[in-house]
Design a protein around this motif. Structure first.
Motif, PDB file in Angstrom:
ATOM      1  N   ASN A  89       0.815  -1.209   0.000  1.00 49.47           N
ATOM      2  CA  ASN A  89       0.000   0.000   0.000  1.00 49.47           C
ATOM      3  C   ASN A  89       0.848   1.260   0.000  1.00 49.47           C
ATOM      4  O   ASN A  89       0.422   2.292  -0.516  1.00 49.47           O
ATOM      5  CB  ASN A  89      -0.950   0.006   1.196  1.00 49.47           C
ATOM      6  CG  ASN A  89      -2.227  -0.734   0.909  1.00 49.47           C
ATOM      7  OD1 ASN A  89      -3.047  -0.258   0.141  1.00 49.47           O
ATOM      8  ND2 ASN A  89      -2.382  -1.904   1.484  1.00 49.47           N
ATOM      9  N   ARG A  92       3.714   0.176  -3.669  1.00 49.78           N
ATOM     10  CA  ARG A  92       3.277  -0.476  -4.904  1.00 49.78           C
ATOM     11  C   ARG A  92       1.803  -0.221  -5.193  1.00 49.78           C
ATOM     12  O   ARG A  92       1.107  -1.087  -5.695  1.00 49.78           O
ATOM     13  CB  ARG A  92       3.511  -1.993  -4.801  1.00 49.78           C
ATOM     14  CG  ARG A  92       4.906  -2.398  -4.494  1.00 49.78           C
ATOM     15  CD  ARG A  92       5.733  -2.300  -5.726  1.00 49.78           C
ATOM     16  NE  ARG A  92       7.053  -2.865  -5.466  1.00 49.78           N
ATOM     17  CZ  ARG A  92       8.113  -2.509  -6.113  1.00 49.78           C
ATOM     18  NH1 ARG A  92       8.041  -1.628  -7.056  1.00 49.78           N
ATOM     19  NH2 ARG A  92       9.275  -3.047  -5.828  1.00 49.78           N
ATOM     20  N   LYS A  93       1.317   0.952  -4.871  1.00 51.23           N
ATOM     21  CA  LYS A  93      -0.109   1.231  -5.016  1.00 51.23           C
ATOM     22  C   LYS A  93      -0.572   1.198  -6.469  1.00 51.23           C
ATOM     23  O   LYS A  93      -1.673   0.779  -6.771  1.00 51.23           O
ATOM     24  CB  LYS A  93      -0.437   2.571  -4.375  1.00 51.23           C
ATOM     25  CG  LYS A  93      -1.891   2.722  -4.030  1.00 51.23           C
ATOM     26  CD  LYS A  93      -2.116   3.925  -3.177  1.00 51.23           C
ATOM     27  CE  LYS A  93      -2.467   3.415  -1.814  1.00 51.23           C
ATOM     28  NZ  LYS A  93      -2.930   4.427  -0.927  1.00 51.23           N
ATOM     29  N   LYS A  94       0.272   1.624  -7.393  1.00 48.27           N
ATOM     30  CA  LYS A  94      -0.114   1.606  -8.816  1.00 48.27           C
ATOM     31  C   LYS A  94      -0.327   0.178  -9.319  1.00 48.27           C
ATOM     32  O   LYS A  94      -1.226  -0.081 -10.101  1.00 48.27           O
ATOM     33  CB  LYS A  94       0.958   2.306  -9.654  1.00 48.27           C
ATOM     34  CG  LYS A  94       1.126   3.755  -9.302  1.00 48.27           C
ATOM     35  CD  LYS A  94       0.785   4.602 -10.464  1.00 48.27           C
ATOM     36  CE  LYS A  94       1.133   6.032 -10.124  1.00 48.27           C
ATOM     37  NZ  LYS A  94       0.099   6.937 -10.248  1.00 48.27           N
ATOM     38  N   GLU A  95       0.508  -0.748  -8.860  1.00 52.17           N
ATOM     39  CA  GLU A  95       0.332  -2.151  -9.243  1.00 52.17           C
ATOM     40  C   GLU A  95      -0.967  -2.721  -8.673  1.00 52.17           C
ATOM     41  O   GLU A  95      -1.631  -3.536  -9.310  1.00 52.17           O
ATOM     42  CB  GLU A  95       1.509  -2.985  -8.748  1.00 52.17           C
ATOM     43  CG  GLU A  95       2.822  -2.644  -9.397  1.00 52.17           C
ATOM     44  CD  GLU A  95       3.973  -3.400  -8.764  1.00 52.17           C
ATOM     45  OE1 GLU A  95       3.716  -4.349  -7.993  1.00 52.17           O
ATOM     46  OE2 GLU A  95       5.124  -3.041  -9.036  1.00 52.17           O
ATOM     47  N   GLN A  97      -3.763  -1.154  -8.088  1.00 48.48           N
ATOM     48  CA  GLN A  97      -4.942  -0.622  -8.763  1.00 48.48           C
ATOM     49  C   GLN A  97      -5.294  -1.440  -9.991  1.00 48.48           C
ATOM     50  O   GLN A  97      -6.454  -1.572 -10.343  1.00 48.48           O
ATOM     51  CB  GLN A  97      -4.712   0.845  -9.148  1.00 48.48           C
ATOM     52  CG  GLN A  97      -4.683   1.766  -7.965  1.00 48.48           C
ATOM     53  CD  GLN A  97      -4.310   3.187  -8.342  1.00 48.48           C
ATOM     54  OE1 GLN A  97      -3.889   3.460  -9.462  1.00 48.48           O
ATOM     55  NE2 GLN A  97      -4.460   4.097  -7.400  1.00 48.48           N
ATOM     56  N   ALA A  98      -4.273  -2.014 -10.647  1.00 48.13           N
ATOM     57  CA  ALA A  98      -4.525  -2.812 -11.850  1.00 48.13           C
ATOM     58  C   ALA A  98      -4.777  -4.280 -11.531  1.00 48.13           C
ATOM     59  O   ALA A  98      -5.318  -5.005 -12.361  1.00 48.13           O
ATOM     60  CB  ALA A  98      -3.339  -2.693 -12.807  1.00 48.13           C
TER      61      ALA A  98
END
Length: 180
Positions: A89, A92-95, A97-98
């Motif tokens: 969190n 690696r928040k962008k990972e 989201q996907a």
């Protein structure tokens, strides 16, 4: 009353109010100030934001923690899974989201929680003296000196508890009055 001037100005003033309130909190040991007035100054920033944007937007902006959690994770979490959750969190928040198996979650920090944390911190700051055979609420100071804060001790824990307590009470009153 929602005005554009207040809405734009409050974006500048909120960090200034919060920084000044923390300054007043730590200044209170040697000069007038401390937890009570620091908590009031911090609450003023959120009161202005409520005046400009309303209580729901203020609660969502400042008192809602957004995080991701695995969709199929149930039961008790081990320490390693909690550390993985915190790491992903934060970094690696962008990972997440996907990823389809990670769902977005929200947790609202209620002013009652801030009040209870402040009351707990203020009440337990005096317990340290009991461990050293001294009366409850005896001031204890560490031997080290921190450049900005000075010598840390139990009075700063008490002041921090009062700070959170006053902030939470003023926020609770303001949210209740603004929602009516």
């Amino acid at each position: 009353m929602k005005t554009l001037i207040l809405a734009v100005a409050i974006r500048i003033f909120i960090p200034l109010f919060v920084i000044f309130s923390v300054y007043i909190l730590f200044r209170g040991h040697n000069h007038p100030g401390g937890g009570f007035i620091g908590g009031l100054i911090c609450a003023i920033a959120f009161i202005f934001h409520i005046m400009a944007h309303g209580p729901k937007d203020t609660a969502y902006t400042f008192f809602t923690i957004k995080y991701f959690r695995k969709a199929h994770q149930t039961g008790r979490s081990s320490v390693s899974s909690v550390l993985v959750l915190v790491y992903k969190n934060l970094f690696r928040k962008k990972e997440l989201q996907a990823a389809p198996d990670w769902l977005p979650r929200q947790w609202r920090v209620d002013p009652i929680f801030i009040i209870s944390c402040g009351l707990f911190l203020a009440a337990t700051s005096g317990v340290f003296g009991l461990f050293l055979q001294q009366p409850y609420m005896s001031a204890l100071w560490a031997d080290m000196y921190l450049p900005v804060f000075g010598k840390p001790g139990t009075p700063i824990l008490f002041d921090l508890g009062v700070y959170l307590l006053v902030l939470g009470v003023v926020l609770k009153i303001t949210f209740v009055m603004a929602e009516e």
